[in-house]
Design a protein around this motif. Structure first.
Motif, PDB file in Angstrom:
ATOM      1  N   VAL A   7      75.333  32.841  81.851  1.00  0.00           N
ATOM      2  CA  VAL A   7      75.654  32.393  83.212  1.00  0.00           C
ATOM      3  C   VAL A   7      77.061  32.834  83.589  1.00  0.00           C
ATOM      4  N   GLU A   8      78.021  32.620  82.686  1.00  0.00           N
ATOM      5  CA  GLU A   8      79.406  33.027  82.947  1.00  0.00           C
ATOM      6  C   GLU A   8      79.487  34.524  83.225  1.00  0.00           C
ATOM      7  N   LYS A   9      78.783  35.289  82.418  1.00  0.00           N
ATOM      8  CA  LYS A   9      78.790  36.750  82.567  1.00  0.00           C
ATOM      9  C   LYS A   9      78.196  37.170  83.907  1.00  0.00           C
ATOM     10  N   ARG A  10      77.067  36.586  84.268  1.00  0.00           N
ATOM     11  CA  ARG A  10      76.404  36.948  85.523  1.00  0.00           C
ATOM     12  C   ARG A  10      77.240  36.550  86.742  1.00  0.00           C
ATOM     13  N   PHE A  11      77.853  35.366  86.705  1.00  0.00           N
ATOM     14  CA  PHE A  11      78.677  34.925  87.829  1.00  0.00           C
ATOM     15  C   PHE A  11      79.871  35.867  88.009  1.00  0.00           C
ATOM     16  N   ALA A  12      80.490  36.246  86.890  1.00  0.00           N
ATOM     17  CA  ALA A  12      81.634  37.164  86.967  1.00  0.00           C
ATOM     18  C   ALA A  12      81.207  38.507  87.559  1.00  0.00           C
ATOM     19  N   GLN A  13      80.039  38.990  87.156  1.00  0.00           N
ATOM     20  CA  GLN A  13      79.531  40.269  87.678  1.00  0.00           C
ATOM     21  C   GLN A  13      79.270  40.188  89.176  1.00  0.00           C
ATOM     22  N   TRP A  14      78.710  39.074  89.631  1.00  0.00           N
ATOM     23  CA  TRP A  14      78.470  38.925  91.062  1.00  0.00           C
ATOM     24  C   TRP A  14      79.782  38.832  91.841  1.00  0.00           C
ATOM     25  N   GLY A  15      80.776  38.225  91.246  1.00  0.00           N
ATOM     26  CA  GLY A  15      82.077  38.166  91.906  1.00  0.00           C
ATOM     27  C   GLY A  15      82.631  39.543  92.169  1.00  0.00           C
ATOM     28  N   VAL A  16      82.533  40.412  91.163  1.00  0.00           N
ATOM     29  CA  VAL A  16      83.008  41.795  91.310  1.00  0.00           C
ATOM     30  C   VAL A  16      82.146  42.537  92.328  1.00  0.00           C
ATOM     31  N   LYS A  17      80.836  42.413  92.195  1.00  0.00           N
ATOM     32  CA  LYS A  17      79.908  43.134  93.070  1.00  0.00           C
ATOM     33  C   LYS A  17      80.064  42.732  94.535  1.00  0.00           C
ATOM     34  N   GLN A  18      80.360  41.434  94.776  1.00  0.00           N
ATOM     35  CA  GLN A  18      80.492  40.934  96.140  1.00  0.00           C
ATOM     36  C   GLN A  18      81.914  41.087  96.677  1.00  0.00           C
ATOM     37  N   GLY A  19      82.802  41.662  95.879  1.00  0.00           N
ATOM     38  CA  GLY A  19      84.158  41.934  96.350  1.00  0.00           C
ATOM     39  C   GLY A  19      85.057  40.722  96.418  1.00  0.00           C
ATOM     40  N   ILE A  20      84.798  39.711  95.586  1.00  0.00           N
ATOM     41  CA  ILE A  20      85.664  38.528  95.554  1.00  0.00           C
ATOM     42  C   ILE A  20      86.933  38.891  94.781  1.00  0.00           C
ATOM     43  N   SER A  21      88.082  38.595  95.342  1.00  0.00           N
ATOM     44  CA  SER A  21      89.351  39.054  94.764  1.00  0.00           C
ATOM     45  C   SER A  21      89.708  38.351  93.463  1.00  0.00           C
ATOM     46  N   SER A  22      89.258  37.108  93.287  1.00  0.00           N
ATOM     47  CA  SER A  22      89.583  36.376  92.063  1.00  0.00           C
ATOM     48  C   SER A  22      88.367  36.325  91.137  1.00  0.00           C
ATOM     49  N   HIS A  23      88.623  36.006  89.870  1.00  0.00           N
ATOM     50  CA  HIS A  23      87.552  35.920  88.883  1.00  0.00           C
ATOM     51  C   HIS A  23      86.625  34.754  89.221  1.00  0.00           C
ATOM     52  N   VAL A  24      85.337  35.018  89.278  1.00  0.00           N
ATOM     53  CA  VAL A  24      84.360  33.982  89.594  1.00  0.00           C
ATOM     54  C   VAL A  24      83.769  33.445  88.293  1.00  0.00           C
ATOM     55  N   HIS A  25      83.863  32.146  88.109  1.00  0.00           N
ATOM     56  CA  HIS A  25      83.267  31.504  86.939  1.00  0.00           C
ATOM     57  C   HIS A  25      82.649  30.183  87.379  1.00  0.00           C
ATOM     58  N   PRO A  26      81.743  29.622  86.595  1.00  0.00           N
ATOM     59  CA  PRO A  26      81.025  28.413  87.031  1.00  0.00           C
ATOM     60  C   PRO A  26      81.934  27.267  87.442  1.00  0.00           C
ATOM     61  N   HIS A  27      83.010  27.027  86.687  1.00  0.00           N
ATOM     62  CA  HIS A  27      83.857  25.883  87.006  1.00  0.00           C
ATOM     63  C   HIS A  27      84.570  26.066  88.344  1.00  0.00           C
ATOM     64  N   LYS A  28      84.788  27.321  88.736  1.00  0.00           N
ATOM     65  CA  LYS A  28      85.436  27.561  90.030  1.00  0.00           C
ATOM     66  C   LYS A  28      84.530  27.078  91.169  1.00  0.00           C
ATOM     67  N   LEU A  29      83.223  27.242  90.998  1.00  0.00           N
ATOM     68  CA  LEU A  29      82.296  26.761  92.025  1.00  0.00           C
ATOM     69  C   LEU A  29      82.289  25.237  92.063  1.00  0.00           C
ATOM     70  N   ARG A  30      82.393  24.601  90.908  1.00  0.00           N
ATOM     71  CA  ARG A  30      82.482  23.126  90.868  1.00  0.00           C
ATOM     72  C   ARG A  30      83.773  22.662  91.544  1.00  0.00           C
TER      73      ARG A  30
END
Length: 308
Positions: free
Chosen positions: A229-252
């Motif tokens: 899950v952590e890996k996939r969320f991080a990949q989507w963050g990069v793919k969607q052009g989010i400037s910061s690292h995306v991880h599950p706890h950030k969404l919480r």
């Protein structure tokens, strides 16, 4: 020339430490990493104890413990590391009490320095919307969007997300039951978008021949792992052009912050997050200062600041 008294002091202090470490390894069966941490901290404490002329652990009193802490602090040790060192000393001295080597633990009444609380990082609403703008271009993308929508829509912990079973989800009622910390169960509402994407995912899930009732599964049909899950969320963050690292706890964090900004209801957010103590929820009360300024200027009758 070797300092003989110092050598003898180190030896008399080291022998009980060796016995304690042996106890941790054999009786407590602590991990090699934890053992190494204890060994490293106690080795430094022996050196510091010799400096303040402690030749036997029975000589150490509360004032001596404070001196050890002060010398550690002066050496540049940060609060978290100092807390770790005092914790190791406290555990060792407790063991000495249990062995009948000392009468009481002099470190018991010494307060651990408060660790600085880091404000959680979150994304703003526009960033979250951009992240979640994932098309149904492949089955795993559908699964990932359902996970993202549910994580943000319900403020779940990562362990709660991967631990969900299908039977815990009631899409008709718009709610889920999760098992949180301490095996405590709580019922949570889920939003329209989370329901929509779970409805997209559940039929797709069956094509992977799941081997249990896990809501989210890998491409191999097993319950998805937290690491995946952590890996996939991080990949989507990069793919969607989010400037910061995306991880599950950030969404919480983002869920909590956005809920508080909109409602101001701290106790309701506490219940939603599954926090045992309100003080834990209060770290989410940091609002963007510009947002506060805007609200203040718009609401307070004497806040209008004219431009000169």
């Amino acid at each position: 020339m070797t300092d003989r008294p110092a050598q003898l002091s180190c030896s008399s202090l080291q022998l009980p430490v060796d016995d304690f470490l042996r106890y941790l390894r054999i009786e407590r069966q602590l991990s090699p990493y934890t053992l190494k941490s204890y060994q490293r901290q106690l080795a430094v404490l022996i050196e510091l104890a010799v400096e303040i002329r402690v030749t036997d652990w029975s000589m150490l009193d509360a004032a001596g413990v404070r001196m050890l802490a002060a010398r550690s602090k002066r050496s540049g040790l940060q609060s978290a590391s100092l807390a770790l060192r005092l914790s190791a000393l406290r555990s060792f001295l407790d063991w000495l009490v249990g062995q009948g080597k000392i009468g009481a633990n002099p470190a018991k009444g010494i307060s651990t320095p408060r660790k600085g609380r880091h404000l959680p990082k979150n994304m703003d609403v526009d960033e979250v919307s951009h992240l979640l703008d994932i098309d149904m271009n492949d089955p795993l993308a559908i699964r990932d969007r359902a996970m993202l929508e549910l994580m943000y829509g319900a403020g779940l912990r990562l362990s709660e997300l991967v631990g969900l079973d299908c039977r815990q989800v009631n899409l008709d009622a718009g709610e889920i039951r999760v098992i949180g910390k301490g095996s405590k169960e709580r019922k949570l509402p889920i939003g329209k978008m989370a329901i929509e994407w779970l409805n997209h995912w559940l039929p797709v899930r069956e094509f992977y021949a799941p081997d249990d009732d896990a809501l989210f599964i890998s491409k191999h049909g097993n319950r998805i792992s937290a690491r995946n899950v952590e890996k996939r969320f991080a990949q989507w963050g990069v793919k969607q052009g989010i400037s910061s690292h995306v991880h599950p706890h950030k969404l919480r964090h983002s869920f909590a912050t956005h809920m508080l900004e909109s409602s101001g209801d701290l106790r309701a957010v506490q219940e939603l997050l599954g926090h045992a103590n309100l003080s834990t929820t209060q770290i989410y009360t940091h609002l963007d200062f510009q947002h506060l300024t805007t609200v203040y200027d718009a609401a307070h009758p004497r806040a209008k600041r004219g431009k000169s």
